[in-house]
Design a protein around this motif. Structure first.
Motif, mmCIF file in Angstrom:
data_model
loop_
_atom_site.group_PDB
_atom_site.id
_atom_site.type_symbol
_atom_site.label_atom_id
_atom_site.label_comp_id
_atom_site.label_asym_id
_atom_site.label_seq_id
_atom_site.Cartn_x
_atom_site.Cartn_y
_atom_site.Cartn_z
ATOM 1 N N UNK A 68 0.361 -1.049 0.166
ATOM 2 C CA UNK A 68 -0.211 -0.003 -0.083
ATOM 3 C C UNK A 68 1.123 1.067 -0.493
ATOM 4 N N UNK A 69 1.988 1.136 0.490
ATOM 5 C CA UNK A 69 2.965 2.068 0.240
ATOM 6 C C UNK A 69 3.076 2.919 1.530
ATOM 7 N N UNK A 70 4.092 3.731 1.923
ATOM 8 C CA UNK A 70 4.720 4.825 2.738
ATOM 9 C C UNK A 70 4.285 5.975 2.052
ATOM 10 N N UNK A 71 3.791 6.660 2.713
ATOM 11 C CA UNK A 71 3.515 8.068 2.775
ATOM 12 C C UNK A 71 4.727 9.372 3.061
ATOM 13 N N UNK A 72 5.666 9.024 2.341
ATOM 14 C CA UNK A 72 6.828 10.222 3.472
ATOM 15 C C UNK A 72 6.290 11.915 2.929
ATOM 16 N N UNK A 73 6.210 12.612 4.173
ATOM 17 C CA UNK A 73 6.675 13.798 3.596
ATOM 18 C C UNK A 73 7.720 14.549 5.225
ATOM 19 N N UNK A 74 8.582 15.519 4.368
ATOM 20 C CA UNK A 74 9.429 15.697 4.876
ATOM 21 C C UNK A 74 8.785 17.561 5.134
ATOM 22 N N UNK A 75 8.947 17.774 6.327
ATOM 23 C CA UNK A 75 9.387 19.357 6.747
ATOM 24 C C UNK A 75 9.928 20.109 6.887
#
Lengths: 113, 116
Positions: free
Chosen positions: A106-113
């Motif tokens: 299903x994936x890993x949603x990575x958000x870099x802030x």
């Protein structure tokens, strides 16, 4: 049977931090792949493992990216010193050695802030 | 190098009408071609593949695709669209000549919207 699983499903991290993404392939699948999917774009190949052979790392975008796989089981994708452009969904897939069909997690949603 | 083109970002079709999602490819050797579908917040699901044999390939959920070697195309089709077919569709290719395992090259995806 169980499909490909990935963890975490979502990860928010600060720029400069390291992250580890995990993939559990389908049992018995000797081949494992990592892809990256940026918003509105297709999948970008990162790395491929097949049994005990040397991995195909030709898709890794920089030396900040690395991946390991223990035997024919779990794989981890590590991104060091994350940058905002690393924000994406990271997908893992596995397949039987002689099968052309890849089964995706299903994936890993990575958000870099 | 292998590549895939999906010329349409979005395809709109009325329910019950036939649908076509276009895909063209480029490889050095024999193409192995695939279609995957991605529903919101879910991973990709395999629809169908062409490796060799009959040019018309049938897959899951009533979808089929036609391999055309002269036009280097592998368009996805369905005779009668359903609202539940609305999703993001990806075409992918692997070069049968390379030794790079099953590394797939994907197109950028086509959003299919089926309306009542």
């Amino acid at each position: 049977g169980a499909g490909v699983s990935q963890s975490p499903s979502n990860k928010v991290t600060e720029k400069g931090k390291d992250v580890e993404l995990r993939c559990d392939p389908i049992s018995g699948h000797t081949a494992l792949y990592w892809y990256r999917q940026r918003l509105g774009q297709g999948l970008e190949f990162l790395i491929y493992f097949q049994g005990n052979s040397a991995p195909d790392k030709s898709g890794l975008p920089s030396d900040r990216f690395s991946a390991e796989r223990t035997g024919e089981s779990v794989s981890t994708l590590t991104i060091q010193r994350t940058q905002q452009e690393d924000s994406a969904v990271y997908l893992c897939a596995s397949s039987l050695a002689r099968s052309y069909e890849q089964y995706f997690g299903p994936g890993t949603r990575l958000t870099v802030t | 190098a292998q590549s895939v083109a999906q010329p349409e970002d979005q395809v709109n079709v009325a329910e019950g009408n036939p649908l076509t999602v276009k895909c063209t490819y480029s490889v050095s050797g024999n193409p192995y071609l695939f279609w995957y579908v991605q529903y919101p917040n879910r991973g990709l699901q395999f629809l169908l593949k062409y490796i060799t044999g009959d040019n018309l390939v049938k897959g899951s959920y009533g979808f089929e695709a036609e391999f055309n070697k002269s036009q280097t195309s592998f368009h996805l089709k369905k005779p009668s669209a359903l609202v539940s077919d609305s999703a993001l569709y990806f075409c992918a290719v692997r070069d049968g000549l390379t030794g790079g395992g099953n590394k797939l090259t994907f197109g950028t995806g086509t959003q299919l919207k089926v309306e009542l």
